[in-house]
Design a protein around this motif. Sequence first.
Motif, PDB file in Angstrom:
ATOM      1  N   UNK A   1      -6.558  18.468   5.065  1.00  0.00           N
ATOM      2  CA  UNK A   1      -7.471  17.321   5.155  1.00  0.00           C
ATOM      3  C   UNK A   1      -8.183  16.997   3.847  1.00  0.00           C
ATOM      4  N   UNK A   2      -8.612  17.998   3.104  1.00  0.00           N
ATOM      5  CA  UNK A   2      -9.319  17.744   1.850  1.00  0.00           C
ATOM      6  C   UNK A   2      -8.401  17.077   0.840  1.00  0.00           C
ATOM      7  N   UNK A   3      -7.174  17.544   0.754  1.00  0.00           N
ATOM      8  CA  UNK A   3      -6.228  16.980  -0.212  1.00  0.00           C
ATOM      9  C   UNK A   3      -5.929  15.519   0.084  1.00  0.00           C
ATOM     10  N   UNK A   4      -5.556  15.219   1.313  1.00  0.00           N
ATOM     11  CA  UNK A   4      -5.100  13.865   1.636  1.00  0.00           C
ATOM     12  C   UNK A   4      -6.254  12.868   1.705  1.00  0.00           C
ATOM     13  N   UNK A   5      -7.400  13.268   2.226  1.00  0.00           N
ATOM     14  CA  UNK A   5      -8.508  12.315   2.382  1.00  0.00           C
ATOM     15  C   UNK A   5      -9.189  12.012   1.048  1.00  0.00           C
ATOM     16  N   UNK A   6      -9.399  13.019   0.235  1.00  0.00           N
ATOM     17  CA  UNK A   6     -10.069  12.769  -1.048  1.00  0.00           C
ATOM     18  C   UNK A   6      -9.157  12.086  -2.066  1.00  0.00           C
TER      19      UNK A   6
ATOM     20  N   UNK B   1     -11.850  21.034  10.067  1.00  0.00           N
ATOM     21  CA  UNK B   1     -12.752  20.718   8.949  1.00  0.00           C
ATOM     22  C   UNK B   1     -12.547  19.305   8.390  1.00  0.00           C
ATOM     23  N   UNK B   2     -12.007  18.424   9.215  1.00  0.00           N
ATOM     24  CA  UNK B   2     -11.831  17.037   8.798  1.00  0.00           C
ATOM     25  C   UNK B   2     -13.193  16.387   8.577  1.00  0.00           C
ATOM     26  N   UNK B   3     -14.191  16.759   9.380  1.00  0.00           N
ATOM     27  CA  UNK B   3     -15.534  16.199   9.201  1.00  0.00           C
ATOM     28  C   UNK B   3     -16.061  16.502   7.798  1.00  0.00           C
ATOM     29  N   UNK B   4     -15.835  17.713   7.310  1.00  0.00           N
ATOM     30  CA  UNK B   4     -16.265  18.084   5.964  1.00  0.00           C
ATOM     31  C   UNK B   4     -15.444  17.339   4.902  1.00  0.00           C
ATOM     32  N   UNK B   5     -14.158  17.208   5.142  1.00  0.00           N
ATOM     33  CA  UNK B   5     -13.293  16.498   4.196  1.00  0.00           C
ATOM     34  C   UNK B   5     -13.670  15.020   4.134  1.00  0.00           C
ATOM     35  N   UNK B   6     -14.036  14.431   5.281  1.00  0.00           N
ATOM     36  CA  UNK B   6     -14.470  13.027   5.304  1.00  0.00           C
ATOM     37  C   UNK B   6     -15.749  12.859   4.488  1.00  0.00           C
ATOM     38  N   UNK B   7     -16.669  13.781   4.633  1.00  0.00           N
ATOM     39  CA  UNK B   7     -17.917  13.703   3.863  1.00  0.00           C
ATOM     40  C   UNK B   7     -17.631  13.790   2.369  1.00  0.00           C
ATOM     41  N   UNK B   8     -16.725  14.664   1.992  1.00  0.00           N
ATOM     42  CA  UNK B   8     -16.361  14.787   0.576  1.00  0.00           C
ATOM     43  C   UNK B   8     -15.696  13.497   0.070  1.00  0.00           C
TER      44      UNK B   8
ATOM     45  N   UNK C   1       0.837  -1.201   0.000  1.00  0.00           N
ATOM     46  CA  UNK C   1       0.000   0.000   0.000  1.00  0.00           C
ATOM     47  C   UNK C   1       0.873   1.253   0.000  1.00  0.00           C
ATOM     48  N   UNK C   2       0.341   2.327  -0.562  1.00  0.00           N
ATOM     49  CA  UNK C   2       0.948   3.648  -0.416  1.00  0.00           C
ATOM     50  C   UNK C   2       0.282   4.277   0.798  1.00  0.00           C
ATOM     51  N   UNK C   3       1.034   4.457   1.853  1.00  0.00           N
ATOM     52  CA  UNK C   3       0.474   4.888   3.133  1.00  0.00           C
ATOM     53  C   UNK C   3       0.881   6.321   3.443  1.00  0.00           C
ATOM     54  N   UNK C   4      -0.072   7.066   3.945  1.00  0.00           N
ATOM     55  CA  UNK C   4       0.171   8.394   4.478  1.00  0.00           C
ATOM     56  C   UNK C   4      -0.648   8.518   5.758  1.00  0.00           C
ATOM     57  N   UNK C   5      -0.548   9.655   6.412  1.00  0.00           N
ATOM     58  CA  UNK C   5      -1.367   9.868   7.603  1.00  0.00           C
ATOM     59  C   UNK C   5      -1.736  11.342   7.703  1.00  0.00           C
ATOM     60  N   UNK C   6      -2.761  11.577   8.477  1.00  0.00           N
ATOM     61  CA  UNK C   6      -3.182  12.942   8.780  1.00  0.00           C
ATOM     62  C   UNK C   6      -3.126  13.086  10.291  1.00  0.00           C
TER      63      UNK C   6
END
Length: 137
Positions: free
Chosen positions: A83-88, A111-118, A68-73
């Motif tokens: 958050x938007x960049x890494x999660x989406x 705004x991680x909650x919004x990024x998760x929804x996206x 896997x290519x792994x990253x973290x936030x």
Amino acid sequence: MVTRRILATSGGFLPTRNYGVSEPGATILEALRLTGKTRPKVCLLQTAGGDPAESYLRGYSALNKLGCDVTHLSLFTMPTHDPFDVLTASDFVWVGGGSVANLLAVWRVHRVDEAMAEAWNKGVILGGVSAGSICWH
């Protein structure tokens, strides 16, 4: 059509005979399979536990062995990524356990909650254990 998936579980990474070494359990293996990718992009979040480095180290080690290519936030003390960049951009997001109240409060501030929804709306597979399994509700 996008298929949206959340894998909420009380499982996740499993301990091995080697101290501090984990391996992916059945739920994580299934999430990786569901991505349909040969080399899935996985993002780890350990916000609920205060972003301990050893938790990220175990996750990186276990998932790198699977190709896997792994990253973290990490959000303590400041976010390591947007958050938007890494999660989406991920295929699969795994959220670890700890305090769900703290997790949700910190996520809202950044705004991680919004990024998760996206990410979810894009079809990124979301999963987690303990606080990481109930944060979706």
